[in-house]
Enzyme design. Sequence first.
Site, short mmCIF file in Angstrom:
data_model
loop_
_atom_site.label_atom_id
_atom_site.label_comp_id
_atom_site.label_asym_id
_atom_site.label_seq_id
_atom_site.Cartn_x
_atom_site.Cartn_y
_atom_site.Cartn_z
N GLY A 10 5.81 -0.74 -7.40
CA GLY A 10 4.89 0.06 -6.11
C GLY A 10 6.05 -0.32 -4.74
N CYS A 11 5.34 -0.45 -3.83
CA CYS A 11 5.93 -0.46 -2.37
C CYS A 11 6.85 -1.74 -2.44
CB CYS A 11 4.86 -0.73 -1.39
SG CYS A 11 5.80 -0.88 0.12
N PHE A 12 7.86 -1.82 -1.81
CA PHE A 12 8.92 -3.08 -2.22
C PHE A 12 8.53 -3.88 -0.83
CE2 PHE A 12 12.54 -0.11 -0.04
CZ PHE A 12 11.67 0.02 1.29
N TRP A 13 7.84 -3.66 -0.08
CA TRP A 13 7.18 -4.93 0.78
C TRP A 13 6.27 -5.76 0.13
CZ3 TRP A 13 5.16 -0.93 5.15
CH2 TRP A 13 6.12 -0.38 5.64
N CYS A 14 5.70 -5.18 -0.85
CA CYS A 14 4.78 -6.06 -1.57
C CYS A 14 5.39 -6.93 -2.53
CB CYS A 14 3.64 -5.24 -2.39
SG CYS A 14 2.48 -4.23 -1.53
#
Length: 174
Positions: A10-14
């Site tokens: 999913g989102c790479f920030w996570c």
Amino acid sequence: MTETAILGGGCFWCTEAVYMEVKGVTSVVSGYTGGQTEHPIYEQVCAGETGHAEVIKLEFDPAVITYRDLLEIFFTIHDPTTLNRQGNDVGTQYRSVIYALSPQQEAMARQVIAEMAHVWDAPIVTELAPAQVFYRAEDYHQDYFRQHPMQGYCAFVVAPKVDKFKKTYANRVK
């Protein structure tokens, strides 16, 4: 001597925020891979124009944490049963994917995916593919959660994933 892993959940920030907290992980870089566009930019990837996934490339010390352990964490911090989606993030750029950098990583990933199939109630849709060219994301994406912990997405999406990791894997926290 360190080893490398490339994961997309999913989102790479996570995923970046979680793996930055993992004992034995020495670096985490957010980026893009798996598509056809050379040197993609965030807006292209988000628009679904490149075929790339948002991923993290991490360096780890296998004497401290194994590749298998990293994969077990991976299957805990995202939903590997939703095709091209994590929560409200929808599109192929948010697919669940493991990019293997060696035959050993591919074999271990296959084994862990098979084991995780017994843990989840729905079929696992995590893609397993050979590593491709990794493109580092723009500077403002690196270490995003630590720099913007009160930003809405970070506070309501990223922080709970980091907290879940810390509770589930307390012995793995730096």
